[in-house]
Design an enzyme around this catalytic site. Sequence first.
Site, mmCIF file in Angstrom:
data_model
loop_
_atom_site.group_PDB
_atom_site.id
_atom_site.type_symbol
_atom_site.label_atom_id
_atom_site.label_comp_id
_atom_site.label_asym_id
_atom_site.label_seq_id
_atom_site.Cartn_x
_atom_site.Cartn_y
_atom_site.Cartn_z
ATOM 1 N N GLU A 51 0.835 -1.207 0.000
ATOM 2 C CA GLU A 51 0.000 0.000 0.000
ATOM 3 C C GLU A 51 0.871 1.258 0.000
ATOM 4 O O GLU A 51 0.547 2.244 -0.651
ATOM 5 C CB GLU A 51 -0.955 -0.027 1.193
ATOM 6 C CG GLU A 51 -2.060 -1.067 0.982
ATOM 7 C CD GLU A 51 -2.941 -1.277 2.191
ATOM 8 O OE1 GLU A 51 -4.168 -1.174 2.040
ATOM 9 O OE2 GLU A 51 -2.412 -1.545 3.284
ATOM 10 N N GLU A 72 -4.670 -9.563 2.770
ATOM 11 C CA GLU A 72 -5.465 -9.266 3.966
ATOM 12 C C GLU A 72 -6.725 -10.123 4.095
ATOM 13 O O GLU A 72 -7.176 -10.406 5.212
ATOM 14 C CB GLU A 72 -5.856 -7.775 3.979
ATOM 15 C CG GLU A 72 -4.723 -6.833 4.331
ATOM 16 C CD GLU A 72 -3.903 -6.388 3.133
ATOM 17 O OE1 GLU A 72 -3.159 -5.405 3.262
ATOM 18 O OE2 GLU A 72 -3.991 -7.033 2.059
#
Length: 203
Positions: A51, A72
């Site tokens: 990210e 995730e």
Amino acid sequence: AGANIHMLKEADGAFKYYFCLHANETLLRLEHTPKLVIAAINGHCVGGGLEIAMACDLRIAKRGGGKMGLPEVNLGVLPGTGGTQRLVRLLGRSKAMQLMVEGQTFDFETAERYGLVHQVLEAGSDDEFQNAVIEYARTFTRPARATRAVGAIKRALISGLEQGLEQGLALERELQAELFASADATEGITAYVEKRKPSFSGR
């Protein structure tokens, strides 16, 4: 590599919320600075690490240096520090959806094929890789490159992408007018006419 999962296990809901908010605000700063931000990726770049890298303007990775992905979903959560928003903007809806719901990791060469990494470098040592990325970064600085133009391109692209076409074109015109009035534009145009290499000053 990413967030400290052990820390997140112990943290309460309010902390986790503000953790994501702080990450959002920090990564937006990378996107909105007029400086070109280059991620040098050597080691696993997963979850929060990816990210961060996606908030950078260019991503350069070391061949064989690690894996990449947003896993995730395997923890029962989503990529919550910008992953769902940046991955779709980089790769499009179909590929971004697949990568996030599958939660798989992949090598840097695969990431390059997807368009997630701009270049995978062959480099023997970690120091050689770092030096190669620094040399690449220098190609975007003066005197070889007009740094104000680089920054304006970044601003037009990042800000314009979030607006309608007409608003993006208006921003582009304003930035171009500023650049036309700069010393670097005078130098670049003059050098072109005189058939010589420009020497930009950043002004």
